[in-house]
Write an enzyme that holds these catalytic residues in place. Sequence first.
Site, short mmCIF file in Angstrom:
data_model
loop_
_atom_site.label_atom_id
_atom_site.label_comp_id
_atom_site.label_asym_id
_atom_site.label_seq_id
_atom_site.Cartn_x
_atom_site.Cartn_y
_atom_site.Cartn_z
N ASP A 130 8.06 -7.21 8.07
CA ASP A 130 8.70 -7.21 6.43
C ASP A 130 7.75 -6.23 5.67
O ASP A 130 8.02 -6.23 4.44
CB ASP A 130 8.70 -8.62 5.86
N ASP A 158 6.73 -10.65 13.14
CA ASP A 158 5.74 -11.09 12.20
C ASP A 158 5.84 -12.21 11.82
O ASP A 158 7.26 -12.81 12.08
CB ASP A 158 5.72 -10.33 11.13
N ASP A 186 4.54 -14.55 8.39
CA ASP A 186 4.58 -14.65 6.99
C ASP A 186 5.66 -13.58 6.29
O ASP A 186 5.32 -12.57 6.53
CB ASP A 186 3.31 -14.78 6.03
#
Length: 224
Positions: free
Chosen positions: A172, A12, A14
């Site tokens: 995250d 991922d 951001d």
Amino acid sequence: MNDFPFGLVGFDLDGTLVDSVADLAAAVNHALAEIGRPPLTIEQVRPMIGGGSRVMLQQALTATGGDERLDDLLPEMLAFYAAHIVDHTRPFPGVLEALDALRKLGITLAVVTNKRERFSLALLDALGLTDRFSCIIGGDTPGLVAMKPDRAPIDLLLRKCGNSGPAAFVGDSIYDVDAARAAGVPVALFAPDGGGVPGANAVFADYRDLLPTLTRMAKAQPTI
């Protein structure tokens, strides 16, 4: 040859590879200011990140009085963000070293994000990261039928890079965990402030621990 258990590692963007919350919060607050709404703090915006720009703005508008202006304000927010995409955004500590260590082992690297593709490329280009990745899949990449938490982005990753060998994903958020698990790909959660997300196969807080975490995660899998 090496004995690293994965041939492909997707990330991922951001909150996983880069700390972009300050620039995203600034864009959100620019949109809120357009209609006289009070600004949100970085910590208020942080949990709104992960589902794409529209979801982020919708949550911010809902939190400050209602999302009836969503369609009007989304282009305003995106235009502001495009002009300020790396004012404060930087890779998390240890990211560059971890990526380079994986590449030295011959591992194929990829980015799979809900951020729009043009913003993903602009951000990675500005930070000098683009060349480290064999493919970059954004939330509107052609051929993509749905964004995370749907499995579609992970499936697209596997179609593009799946010949590299067994795959793992690093994210995250619950969007990342749900998408990877639905696609049958083990997922390691980056959680620098502690905590976790149900369903993650492994959790790490420091990129110096990424490779050992992936190795341990593979050993815990019945099949890879």
